[in-house]
Structures are given as C-alpha cells and as structure tokens.
Design an enzyme around this catalytic site. Sequence first.
Site, PDB file in Angstrom:
ATOM      1  N   GLU A 178       0.814  -1.217   0.000  1.00  0.00           N
ATOM      2  CA  GLU A 178       0.000   0.000   0.000  1.00  0.00           C
ATOM      3  C   GLU A 178       0.849   1.269   0.000  1.00  0.00           C
ATOM      4  O   GLU A 178       0.603   2.174  -0.807  1.00  0.00           O
ATOM      5  CB  GLU A 178      -0.933   0.004   1.214  1.00  0.00           C
ATOM      6  CG  GLU A 178      -2.055  -1.008   1.149  1.00  0.00           C
ATOM      7  CD  GLU A 178      -3.091  -0.660   0.092  1.00  0.00           C
ATOM      8  OE1 GLU A 178      -3.126   0.503  -0.369  1.00  0.00           O
ATOM      9  OE2 GLU A 178      -3.881  -1.546  -0.275  1.00  0.00           O
ATOM     10  N   THR A 179       1.812   1.375   0.912  1.00  0.00           N
ATOM     11  CA  THR A 179       2.503   2.662   1.087  1.00  0.00           C
ATOM     12  C   THR A 179       4.010   2.548   1.276  1.00  0.00           C
ATOM     13  O   THR A 179       4.659   3.536   1.607  1.00  0.00           O
ATOM     14  CB  THR A 179       1.942   3.418   2.322  1.00  0.00           C
ATOM     15  OG1 THR A 179       2.209   2.650   3.503  1.00  0.00           O
ATOM     16  CG2 THR A 179       0.457   3.671   2.181  1.00  0.00           C
TER      17      THR A 179
END
Length: 382
Positions: A178-179
Amino acid sequence: MSPRPSTPASFSNPARSSPLTAIIAHAAPAAGAVRVLLAVLVVAIAAAPAGTEAKQRARRPAGAPAASAATAGIAASYADRAEVRTFVAGMVQRHGFIESELLELFSSVQRNDEALRLTAPPPPEFKRSWTAYRSRFLDPLRIREGLRFWREQELWLELAAQRFGVPPEIVVAIIGVETLYGRISGDFRVLDVLTTLAFDAPRRADYFRGELEQYLLFSRESALDVFSVRGSYAGAIGLPQFMPGSIRRFAVDLDGDGDVELRSDPADAIGSVASFLAAHGWRSGEPVRFEMRFDSETRLAPLVDAGIRPQFTIAELAAYGISSNEPVSPDMPLALIDLPNGDAAPSYYLGAQNFFAITRYNRSSFYAMAVYELARRLAALR
C-alpha cells in the site's frame, strides 16, 4: 501520534467561525462543555484552499493538468451545484449537520482533475501483465523495508495475530504494497478528491459519495480539520490506505492510547489491517492459494467466468481437468485465479478463502497475489 493544534487556525474572514466548528458544536453527540470546547479548538478550516498537490511518488504520473472547474464547464463552486445541495440536505437530515456550514465548506473545495485521470479505467488496448505487476512489489527496497518494519513492530504484529488470527507477514506485506511502510501515503487533499470523484467522475459516483459522507462523519467524530488530511488520489488515508468508511468500521486502537491514528501510528495501522481481514472472512491457519495443474486451458473458461469467490471443491475442479500440486482439504472451497500476462500465457492458481479475503482490501487478484508473494518472501527471509 500527530500533534493536534492548541489554537484554531484562522478562517478567511476572522470575524466568522470555521464551518466545521459550528457543525460539531451543534451536531456532534453531546458530551459536555469540555467536548465542545475541544472541538472548537481543533476543528478549523484553513484560510485558503491548498494549491496544486505534490506528485505522489510512484503512483502519480507527471504533467497532470491543474484542477479547473471553469475549463471543465461546471459551476465555479461545488456549493452552487444542485447535486451537491441535495447531498448536503441528506447530511443535514441523516446526521444533523448544518446546511449553511456545509455549503460554505464546499465553496472552498477544489476540483482535482488528476484524481479523475488516475481513477479512470485503462485504455482498451492496455494489456495487463501479472509478471510486470509482481516485479513492482517484490523489489529489493520493499523487501528490505518490510524486514525492518517487521523487526521494529514485532510486538504489535504478534498482538494483532493473537487478537485477529492474521499472520504478521500478511499484515506487513499489505502495508508494504500500500505505502512502502508510510513512504508513499499520498499528498492529495482528501476532501478535494472525494468531492471530485463523488460529483464529477463518470463511474462509481455513488461509492465516492458514500465515502465523502463517511469522511465528514469521521472528521466530526475525530475533531479533524477536514482540509488538513492528505491521502491517495482515491481518498485512502494513512499507512494502510483505509478509505474513510473502513476507518469508521474496522480501524482499532491496538496500542490502547485512546486514539485511533492510521497516519502516524504503526501499531494502530497493524491492528486495523488485521481487523479488516478478520471481518472479511480470514481463516486463521488456513492457506491462501495453491499451485495447480490442468489438462487443457480451453476447459478453464467456465471457472474463470465464475469469479474469484471460492465455491468449488477439489473434486469438482477435477471435472475440469484441474488438480493441486499441494494437499487440499476435500471440503475446502476454492476458486480458479487467472492472472493475465499480456501476450504470454496467463498464470493460474487455486484461491482459498484467505485469498478472497485479501481481495476485499483491494478488489484485484493481482493485488492479492502480490501481497501473498511478498508475505511469503518476507517470512522466508525471517
């Protein structure tokens, strides 16, 4: 935790209070004068709308046009648009917001054309490739940082595993995909992109209006400045990239400090990912997917069309010429997972319930398989 301001930011007219200050003061559930005073202090809208958003590394192509309501042929202010006024009326009726304050808020929202472009479907000629997608997320940097994150957050990962039954490597992999462990969490102003996608996107407008509603509720409940929160081009927030509705439904205070904070608190991010997967059917101790063999690719089409929700036993799949390279429980439901590879042959796997649970986080078989592959690599290196 991110520190909250001790004094309110100034509004564009110093003589007027912030719209959401009034929203909370009049509409939030009564909790005494202290609650109202805290809301007044912390909920203030910035003096001027934010400028052009910084490019989100690795997710946002350069050269995007600046947002412009005028060039799009729409009303100069969202507050002037009939569909926005209808939305505001619903917020007033369902949740006790103040109409004038919400309209003033929407008058300061900026349309974000880059969010529209990045959420648009790919052109018809685009050919998806699992091999190319996989290489983006099983790279040396993500693996190295994943091992570091696991080492530093081991206490919280183990606590989440005990509480929700989700293994540490799956949680670590999701946050990594995701990040990149908080390195790429997005620099779009969440209120801008959610409003843009809710009222100007040609597809999924109902979904984004729902998330805009959830974001306003989340901001009120958390005493946030609605213009201060940054996230992805689709409005996802924090290390685990939760949409506002998911924050309100599934986020947890894993470290017990009395505050759920996904933007800066790894413990809460870890607990919230595990909470989400458990709520979407994760089965502790069960596999995610199986390697498979098949007799003829032409016989697989009905199973591809059936989708990725597990519904076939291994005996039923045998009628299509499919077998597993690994032992499978006779009563375990499975789905055929097909991963296109551009002009090359697709990759096929058997997906179990836990694979399907990961697709509830991001409804893509590519995504779920990348999470699983990264998790497996990280676990092996541990």
